[in-house]
Design an enzyme around this catalytic site. Structure first.
Site, short mmCIF file in Angstrom:
data_model
loop_
_atom_site.label_atom_id
_atom_site.label_comp_id
_atom_site.label_asym_id
_atom_site.label_seq_id
_atom_site.Cartn_x
_atom_site.Cartn_y
_atom_site.Cartn_z
N GLU A 98 0.85 -1.20 0.00
CA GLU A 98 0.00 0.00 0.00
C GLU A 98 0.88 1.25 0.00
OE1 GLU A 98 -2.42 1.67 -0.67
OE2 GLU A 98 -4.10 1.30 0.69
N ASP A 102 -3.58 5.30 6.57
CA ASP A 102 -4.09 6.54 7.16
C ASP A 102 -5.07 6.14 8.28
OD1 ASP A 102 -4.49 9.37 7.26
OD2 ASP A 102 -6.23 9.19 5.97
P1 IMP Z 1 -7.33 4.81 4.92
O1 IMP Z 1 -8.42 3.83 4.58
O2 IMP Z 1 -7.87 6.04 5.60
O3 IMP Z 1 -6.18 4.20 5.68
O4 IMP Z 1 -6.83 5.40 3.56
C1 IMP Z 1 -5.94 4.76 2.78
C2 IMP Z 1 -5.94 5.39 1.40
O5 IMP Z 1 -6.23 6.77 1.43
C3 IMP Z 1 -4.55 5.27 0.81
O6 IMP Z 1 -4.45 4.12 0.06
C4 IMP Z 1 -4.45 6.51 -0.04
O7 IMP Z 1 -4.90 6.21 -1.34
C5 IMP Z 1 -5.39 7.50 0.58
N1 IMP Z 1 -4.65 8.51 1.37
C6 IMP Z 1 -4.56 8.60 2.71
N2 IMP Z 1 -3.79 9.63 3.09
C7 IMP Z 1 -3.37 10.20 1.95
C8 IMP Z 1 -2.49 11.31 1.67
O8 IMP Z 1 -1.93 12.00 2.55
N3 IMP Z 1 -2.29 11.58 0.36
C9 IMP Z 1 -2.86 10.86 -0.65
N4 IMP Z 1 -3.66 9.81 -0.44
C10 IMP Z 1 -3.92 9.48 0.85
MG MG Z 2 -4.39 3.94 -1.98
#
Ligand code: IMP
Ligand code: MG
Length: 178
Positions: A98, A102
């Protein structure tokens, strides 16, 4: 430097050196195995292509598409799968690759989703980790860099499909997404 970038967080050289270390670590940990690297599209395509070349094992490569992001900078909380890994994962050592962990919502969903395909193991390898933002208990087995709570782009990461091709990882100027 691109005019929309506030500052560079990780340079091309820093990323290259760290990706090499992660590849060596995976090579040691999976000696004797043939892991399947599954890249999460689109963001992980750059990292996966560099990482795969730093892993000295017989491995196979696949992709899946998961999305929880619209055009905004916050997760919608709902994950959808648009493309599945094609081959059987039965008895395989799966490494999910990945770009960034986040909230962890996407990765928690993917681990559960892929575990239904009966792999021997599932590991998580992320280039970037924002632990402060975590809403689930998912952890990375391998990570490149811990990062601050800023919106990052470059080296595969986008904002509204832009900036994926930047060779470094930078902080996007807030006025671009606010
Ligand atoms: P999560 O489900 O919130 O952990 O998000 C994961 C996905 O969100 C990652 O695979 C990224 O595609 C996107 N994402 C999270 N933070 C960022 C960032 O700072 N920049 C760009 N994409 C992000
Ligand atoms: Mg992603």
């Amino acid at each position: 430097m691109n005019k929309d970038i506030e500052s560079i967080l990780f340079t091309e050289a820093e990323i290259k050196a760290r990706v090499k270390e992660i590849g060596q670590q995976i090579t040691r940990d999976f000696t004797g195995k043939k892991p399947v690297l599954i890249g999460v599209l689109k963001g992980a395509f750059v990292f996966l292509s560099d990482l795969a070349r730093c892993i000295d094992l017989d491995c196979s490569i696949d992709f899946l598409t998961a999305s929880s992001y619209g055009k905004g900078a916050e997760t919608s909380g709902k994950v959808t799968i648009a493309k599945d890994p094609g081959d059987s994962l039965e008895g395989k050592s799966v490494i999910i690759v990945e770009d960034i962990l986040d909230s962890g919502v996407t990765m928690s969903f993917l681990k559960k989703y892929l575990s239904e395909r009966n792999p021997e193991s599932i590991s998580v390898c992320t280039l970037l980790d924002k632990p402060e933002r975590r809403k689930t208990d998912v952890k990375a087995d391998y990570f490149g860099f811990l990062c601050p709570n800023e919106f990052l782009v470059g080296y595969g990461l986008d904002y509204a499909e832009k900036y994926r091709n930047l060779p470094y990882i930078g902080i996007l100027k807030p006025e671009i997404y606010k």
